[in-house]
Design a protein around this motif. Structure first.
Motif, PDB file in Angstrom:
ATOM      1  N   ILE A  20      17.715 -39.941 -41.687  1.00 48.63           N
ATOM      2  CA  ILE A  20      18.318 -40.570 -42.855  1.00 48.63           C
ATOM      3  C   ILE A  20      17.480 -41.769 -43.316  1.00 48.63           C
ATOM      4  O   ILE A  20      17.222 -41.945 -44.512  1.00 48.63           O
ATOM      5  N   THR A  21      17.037 -42.588 -42.361  1.00 49.67           N
ATOM      6  CA  THR A  21      16.249 -43.769 -42.702  1.00 49.67           C
ATOM      7  C   THR A  21      14.918 -43.356 -43.325  1.00 49.67           C
ATOM      8  O   THR A  21      14.504 -43.902 -44.362  1.00 49.67           O
ATOM      9  N   GLU A  23      14.233 -40.606 -44.821  1.00 51.27           N
ATOM     10  CA  GLU A  23      14.447 -40.004 -46.142  1.00 51.27           C
ATOM     11  C   GLU A  23      14.614 -41.069 -47.218  1.00 51.27           C
ATOM     12  O   GLU A  23      14.023 -40.971 -48.300  1.00 51.27           O
ATOM     13  N   LEU A  24      15.400 -42.093 -46.905  1.00 46.64           N
ATOM     14  CA  LEU A  24      15.620 -43.148 -47.907  1.00 46.64           C
ATOM     15  C   LEU A  24      14.301 -43.836 -48.254  1.00 46.64           C
ATOM     16  O   LEU A  24      14.016 -44.103 -49.429  1.00 46.64           O
ATOM     17  N   LEU A  27      12.263 -41.503 -50.393  1.00 46.61           N
ATOM     18  CA  LEU A  27      12.793 -41.438 -51.754  1.00 46.61           C
ATOM     19  C   LEU A  27      12.376 -42.653 -52.560  1.00 46.61           C
ATOM     20  O   LEU A  27      12.186 -42.573 -53.773  1.00 46.61           O
ATOM     21  N   GLY A 112      22.008 -48.716 -46.715  1.00 44.07           N
ATOM     22  CA  GLY A 112      20.726 -48.327 -47.309  1.00 44.07           C
ATOM     23  C   GLY A 112      20.143 -49.418 -48.193  1.00 44.07           C
ATOM     24  O   GLY A 112      18.944 -49.711 -48.133  1.00 44.07           O
ATOM     25  N   LEU A 116      16.523 -51.389 -47.782  1.00 41.07           N
ATOM     26  CA  LEU A 116      15.467 -51.421 -48.804  1.00 41.07           C
ATOM     27  C   LEU A 116      15.138 -52.862 -49.196  1.00 41.07           C
ATOM     28  O   LEU A 116      13.965 -53.212 -49.384  1.00 41.07           O
TER      29      LEU A 116
ATOM     30  N   ARG B  36      27.340 -40.049 -43.521  1.00 38.23           N
ATOM     31  CA  ARG B  36      27.315 -41.313 -44.260  1.00 38.23           C
ATOM     32  C   ARG B  36      25.945 -41.557 -44.870  1.00 38.23           C
ATOM     33  O   ARG B  36      25.819 -41.913 -46.039  1.00 38.23           O
ATOM     34  N   GLY B  37      24.909 -41.366 -44.076  1.00 37.61           N
ATOM     35  CA  GLY B  37      23.553 -41.619 -44.557  1.00 37.61           C
ATOM     36  C   GLY B  37      23.154 -40.666 -45.677  1.00 37.61           C
ATOM     37  O   GLY B  37      22.536 -41.080 -46.660  1.00 37.61           O
ATOM     38  N   SER B  38      23.519 -39.388 -45.550  1.00 41.25           N
ATOM     39  CA  SER B  38      23.167 -38.414 -46.587  1.00 41.25           C
ATOM     40  C   SER B  38      23.848 -38.767 -47.901  1.00 41.25           C
ATOM     41  O   SER B  38      23.233 -38.743 -48.971  1.00 41.25           O
ATOM     42  N   GLU B  40      25.051 -41.705 -48.765  1.00 43.02           N
ATOM     43  CA  GLU B  40      24.562 -42.993 -49.285  1.00 43.02           C
ATOM     44  C   GLU B  40      23.193 -42.846 -49.935  1.00 43.02           C
ATOM     45  O   GLU B  40      22.923 -43.458 -50.973  1.00 43.02           O
ATOM     46  N   ASN B  41      22.329 -42.019 -49.323  1.00 44.93           N
ATOM     47  CA  ASN B  41      21.009 -41.814 -49.923  1.00 44.93           C
ATOM     48  C   ASN B  41      21.137 -41.189 -51.313  1.00 44.93           C
ATOM     49  O   ASN B  41      20.418 -41.572 -52.240  1.00 44.93           O
ATOM     50  N   ILE B  44      22.433 -44.020 -53.657  1.00 49.26           N
ATOM     51  CA  ILE B  44      21.381 -44.990 -53.996  1.00 49.26           C
ATOM     52  C   ILE B  44      20.389 -44.373 -54.982  1.00 49.26           C
ATOM     53  O   ILE B  44      19.968 -45.013 -55.950  1.00 49.26           O
TER      54      ILE B  44
END
Lengths: 126, 245
Positions: A20-21, A23-24, A27, A112, A116, B36-38, B40-41, B44
């Protein structure tokens, strides 16, 4: 997608959080390298001198802890900004980290937006 | 003052409960983190006007659905474990009959993977006092674990041996696979619910153990890395050894 390029190491033993980290960060335009532990982060930096712009490191990992990983990374790359993410450590431990040179400390679950913001600040302060 | 046997048992139960709660928290937290992370990404990305391909959005949504399903599966298992074995009707039974029930359901899946099953009945017709359907369910669970162990060890072929024997006031059923085996700590953890040292992906073995214990028996694992795994069911035998049925 709208940020300057740079390689960020994501060091966390939890594959879900790592994905998840990373991926963010991807992105938002960075190149993320996911690593499952401190040892592989050290190995990556040895193989890629000055290849990382920043490292986001979990505090609680099997093997090398987040703080041990931080110290070894800094020994290799004295200018490398390091953000530590922690889920359960005591306040006293977390409060002591900036004094040891840790760039920023984030509490898990890491939001998130907060991640960032911390990344942008850490890279701008280099 | 020394603690009584009841005190020690109570403390043991509390420790087991605490271990299980800790393990449960870990098991539930992993998919929640990903959900949650999916989400939230995605949020955002929308808020910041980042362009996401339809495939990427589909992938994130599919991840969220899959992780929700994983949590649902965990909840179902917790319910099965909590419900225990309240509907059991133990009666005199040849364990071989319940094993045959289980094989009728499981043999096709086993043979499709090149796995054979050998039943060695040395019980002399000794009857156990157990619920037939519950024992068949336990055997099905053990066959599934054995199958996964053999398939996971990249063996194209393997044999599962089910041995039925007698021992004192018990009928003992041993289910042995030729998989990779596990160290003793992992073997002990595998029969406890949500033990983080267990490599088990489900509560199946913990539920099987509870079922057998509710019927007055026990479930143990004998395993060593590289030497396969044997699950040992010790079932209460009916008092009259000469009975048949």
């Amino acid at each position: 997608m709208n940020a300057p390029a740079g390689t960020i190491l994501v060091v966390d033993d939890d594959p879900g959080i790592r994905a998840i980290t990373a991926e963010l960060l991807e992105l938002s335009g960075y190149h993320a390298v996911s690593l499952p532990d401190g040892t592989s982060a050290i190995a990556w930096c040895q193989a890629n001198p000055r290849g990382a712009a920043l490292a986001v490191v979990d505090l609680s990992m099997p093997g090398l802890s987040g703080t041990q990983t931080f110290r070894l990374l800094r020994a290799l790359e004295p200018q490398l900004p390091v953000i530590i993410a922690s889920g359960s450590a005591e306040d006293a431990i977390l409060d002591s980290l900036p004094g040891q040179g840790v760039t920023a400390v984030l509490r898990k679950p890491v939001r998130g937006g907060a991640l960032l913001d911390a990344v942008v600040r850490a890279l701008a302060a280099r | 003052m020394n603690p009584s046997t009841e005190d020690i048992a109570r403390i043991h139960r509390l420790h087991s409960l605490a271990d299980m709660a800790g393990g449960m928290a870990h098991e539930f937290n992993q998919p929640l983190t990903v959900i949650r992370g999916s989400a939230e990404n995605l949020l955002i990305a929308r808020q910041r006007g980042w362009q996401l391909t339809p495939e990427r959005i589909d992938d994130k949504l599919a991840t969220i659905v899959a992780q929700c399903d994983r949590i649902s599966g965990l909840i179902d298992e917790v319910r099965r474990f909590a419900r225990g074995a309240e509907d059991l009707s133990p009666a005199p039974l040849l364990p071989a009959d319940a094993i045959e029930d289980a094989l009728r359901l499981g043999r096709v899946q086993l043979s499709a993977r090149g796995i054979g099953v050998s039943v060695e009945d040395r019980s002399g017709g000794r009857l156990a006092h157990v619920d037939r359907h519950a024992l068949a369910d336990v055997i099905i669970e053990l066959l599934r674990n054995a199958r996964e162990a053999i398939v996971g060890s990249s063996r194209c072929h393997g044999t599962i041996i089910i041995a039925i024997e007698t021992a004192d006031a018990a009928v003992v059923v041993r289910v042995t696979d030729e998989g990779p085996g596990m160290d003793p700590a992992a073997a002990q953890a595998a029969i406890k619910p949500f033990d983080p040292r267990s490599g088990a992906a489900s509560l199946g073995l913990a539920i099987a153990r509870r079922t057998i214990e509710t019927m007055g028996g026990s479930l143990a694992i004998d395993s060593q890395p590289g030497r396969g795994t044997t699950v040992i069911l010790t079932l209460p035998a009916v008092a009259d050894a000469s009975a048949s049925g």
